[in-house]
Design an enzyme around this catalytic site. Sequence first.
Site, PDB file in Angstrom:
ATOM      1  N   THR A 185      -3.334 -31.547  -2.542  1.00 45.26           N
ATOM      2  CA  THR A 185      -2.404 -30.812  -3.393  1.00 45.26           C
ATOM      3  C   THR A 185      -1.135 -30.523  -2.612  1.00 45.26           C
ATOM      4  O   THR A 185      -1.187 -30.225  -1.420  1.00 45.26           O
ATOM      5  CB  THR A 185      -3.008 -29.492  -3.907  1.00 45.26           C
ATOM      6  OG1 THR A 185      -1.992 -28.782  -4.602  1.00 45.26           O
ATOM      7  CG2 THR A 185      -3.578 -28.636  -2.797  1.00 45.26           C
ATOM      8  N   GLU A 334      -7.485 -26.340  -6.034  1.00 46.06           N
ATOM      9  CA  GLU A 334      -8.370 -25.594  -5.137  1.00 46.06           C
ATOM     10  C   GLU A 334      -9.603 -25.059  -5.854  1.00 46.06           C
ATOM     11  O   GLU A 334     -10.539 -24.584  -5.227  1.00 46.06           O
ATOM     12  CB  GLU A 334      -7.599 -24.420  -4.510  1.00 46.06           C
ATOM     13  CG  GLU A 334      -6.595 -24.818  -3.435  1.00 46.06           C
ATOM     14  CD  GLU A 334      -5.242 -25.253  -3.977  1.00 46.06           C
ATOM     15  OE1 GLU A 334      -5.153 -25.578  -5.173  1.00 46.06           O
ATOM     16  OE2 GLU A 334      -4.272 -25.278  -3.195  1.00 46.06           O
ATOM     17  N   TRP A 448       4.110 -31.485  -8.743  1.00 45.70           N
ATOM     18  CA  TRP A 448       4.791 -30.540  -7.851  1.00 45.70           C
ATOM     19  C   TRP A 448       6.034 -31.132  -7.208  1.00 45.70           C
ATOM     20  O   TRP A 448       6.048 -32.278  -6.796  1.00 45.70           O
ATOM     21  CB  TRP A 448       3.858 -30.114  -6.725  1.00 45.70           C
ATOM     22  CG  TRP A 448       2.717 -29.271  -7.163  1.00 45.70           C
ATOM     23  CD1 TRP A 448       1.397 -29.613  -7.127  1.00 45.70           C
ATOM     24  CD2 TRP A 448       2.774 -27.949  -7.701  1.00 45.70           C
ATOM     25  NE1 TRP A 448       0.642 -28.571  -7.611  1.00 45.70           N
ATOM     26  CE2 TRP A 448       1.452 -27.545  -7.973  1.00 45.70           C
ATOM     27  CE3 TRP A 448       3.821 -27.060  -7.985  1.00 45.70           C
ATOM     28  CZ2 TRP A 448       1.149 -26.298  -8.512  1.00 45.70           C
ATOM     29  CZ3 TRP A 448       3.507 -25.820  -8.525  1.00 45.70           C
ATOM     30  CH2 TRP A 448       2.190 -25.452  -8.783  1.00 45.70           C
TER      31      TRP A 448
HETATM   32  P1  AMP Z   1      -2.564 -28.108  -9.476  1.00 45.79           P
HETATM   33  O1  AMP Z   1      -3.275 -27.700  -8.238  1.00 45.79           O
HETATM   34  O2  AMP Z   1      -1.614 -29.235  -9.274  1.00 45.79           O
HETATM   35  O3  AMP Z   1      -3.504 -28.342 -10.592  1.00 45.79           O
HETATM   36  O4  AMP Z   1      -1.648 -26.891  -9.904  1.00 45.79           O
HETATM   37  C1  AMP Z   1      -2.169 -25.609 -10.117  1.00 45.79           C
HETATM   38  C2  AMP Z   1      -1.059 -24.647 -10.425  1.00 45.79           C
HETATM   39  O5  AMP Z   1      -0.408 -25.016 -11.657  1.00 45.79           O
HETATM   40  C3  AMP Z   1      -1.489 -23.224 -10.636  1.00 45.79           C
HETATM   41  O6  AMP Z   1      -1.670 -22.533  -9.429  1.00 45.79           O
HETATM   42  C4  AMP Z   1      -0.331 -22.683 -11.464  1.00 45.79           C
HETATM   43  O7  AMP Z   1       0.775 -22.350 -10.651  1.00 45.79           O
HETATM   44  C5  AMP Z   1       0.039 -23.869 -12.336  1.00 45.79           C
HETATM   45  N1  AMP Z   1      -0.644 -23.798 -13.632  1.00 45.79           N
HETATM   46  C6  AMP Z   1      -1.786 -24.411 -13.997  1.00 45.79           C
HETATM   47  N2  AMP Z   1      -2.095 -24.124 -15.278  1.00 45.79           N
HETATM   48  C7  AMP Z   1      -1.140 -23.284 -15.737  1.00 45.79           C
HETATM   49  C8  AMP Z   1      -0.901 -22.620 -16.968  1.00 45.79           C
HETATM   50  N3  AMP Z   1      -1.696 -22.763 -18.029  1.00 45.79           N
HETATM   51  N4  AMP Z   1       0.196 -21.822 -17.041  1.00 45.79           N
HETATM   52  C9  AMP Z   1       1.030 -21.662 -15.993  1.00 45.79           C
HETATM   53  N5  AMP Z   1       0.856 -22.276 -14.818  1.00 45.79           N
HETATM   54  C10 AMP Z   1      -0.214 -23.076 -14.671  1.00 45.79           C
END
Ligand code: AMP
Length: 545
Positions: A185, A334, A448
């Site tokens: 990530t 995570e 990201w």
């Molecule tokens: P990832 O590890 O790439 O799946 O990203 C996870 C991150 O995406 C989380 O820590 C949040 O910052 C953001 N995220 C995931 N789902 C949501 C959601 N429904 N609303 C707002 N942010 C989200």
Amino acid sequence: MFGLMQQRPLLISSLLDYAERYHGAIEIISRSVEGPIVRSNWATIARRARQVANALQRLGVNRSERIVTLAWNHSRHLEIYFGVTCSGAVLHTVNPRLFPEQVRFIVDDAEGSYVFFDVTFAPLVEQLAPQLSRVKGYVALCERDAMPAVNVPNLLCYEQLLADESDDYAWPSFDENTASALCYTSGTTGNPKGVLQSHRSAVLHSFALMAADTMAICARDSLLLCAPLFHVNCWGIPFAAAGTGAKIVLPGMKLDGASLFELIRDEDITFCGAVPTVWLNLFAWMEQNLNTTDQRHLKLKRVLSGGSAVPRVVIEKAHAYFGATMLHAWGMTEMSPLGTCGSLLARQADLDLEQRMPVHLKQGRTIYGAEVRIVDDEGRELPRDGRSIGEIQVRGPWVLSSYFKGAGGKVVDDDGWFRTGDVAHMDQEGFITITDRAKDVIKSGGEWISSIELENLAVSHPAVLEAAVIAARHPTWQERPLLLIHRKPSADVTKDELLRFLSDKVAKWWLPDDVVFVDELPHTATGKVLKTNLRDRYAGWLERA
Ligand code: AMP
């Protein structure tokens, strides 16, 4: 006194065995990289997964060795998913959209031994191979006659590799805590970090996805998987699908509205999970090309949006066009990833859309198995009053205990709580509302972008004194980077010059959408750029433009 029940290890092979034995004829549909729709089924996936396992054995792959994939969503990728994990090796899915240097770092850090790649990534593989000294071979995911002309050591053909192998292979039994999948990530500062799932965490997470209060994945489903197989194992859905024998539909590299709609209609899709950008594109295409009020006969009634906050229009259009109910979910790499899911409570279920809209806009409610709490700056738990704002912490059997190789040091406290970097409040029933993000990153279309990396590159330009990058709201991508520049006295640089300067240092989609020149940047008492102040002032900049 211990209970007297059996200790059977929770292994991914048990999910696949179930699918093969009871749902072998259930189809797995893919839009292949070559273009045409390819029809497979669970029996074929399982058979070919065993051939993959035999091939790995012949190549000398050992238990826990990392097998890299650079591939889109299709059945070959799924065969590798199961062939690698069930045989005891580690599936290492890599996001091919990253800048080549990041891909190189990730593959090298993970010490990947074989790289299975779609031919669309042949140029990337050829570019990186000289720097990947630990990689022993590259397997192109194609037929013999479609082999790419790339100059990489030990180039193999996937279909040839499988053709030479028997499908006779008994999945081994081993400790359920054995590593199963590795996914990096970039959602934090510094280099990308690996999250290493285990068989136990993957199986328990699969049970969670089958629960009626989450995705409710079941044997009657036809699942359209729009989240990439390289994003937290497509949110863990393929494993849960195997454990129920659900039909899977994989869109390949085509996530445009026309291609997705065709699959939703022709494959009787009942459930689809995607990031908001994908939903917005699908609805925009439908509006231009169909009578949107005429699609409610289709079977798509459960839609899930995650990865970023779901915009209100997505909830409205899912309801208006398909008669579908939105499940707004939150999680992160995570945590495998699911932490919350917006299934309705009894008193909400019969409300009309407008009345239940506030519920859908929340990021869902805490699911069994993932412990979620909100804490203040001192780490004290805040009341679940729907008002008190703090950082979300999580723990549970599918939450990491540390990053791969200990990157970033100790990341959970003594009680196992992991700080997510998301800021929210929670109500009594466990519904969370995310209000901010403590981590300094931008999430654009589900991917990201590191603001810190962009800032570091921008200040390396001779005319730049100080730079800040913030997330600006965007109608399609949710967030896009906006670069704020304080120039050196008497130095001159234009927006175009700066973007050109960055363009060979980052992936194209990382380039800021706009550059704003300011007389100075606001600072905290300790001298850090005050991002909250900049976000308040400039978050709407692209909407105005
Ligand atoms: P990832 O590890 O790439 O799946 O990203 C996870 C991150 O995406 C989380 O820590 C949040 O910052 C953001 N995220 C995931 N789902 C949501 C959601 N429904 N609303 C707002 N942010 C989200």
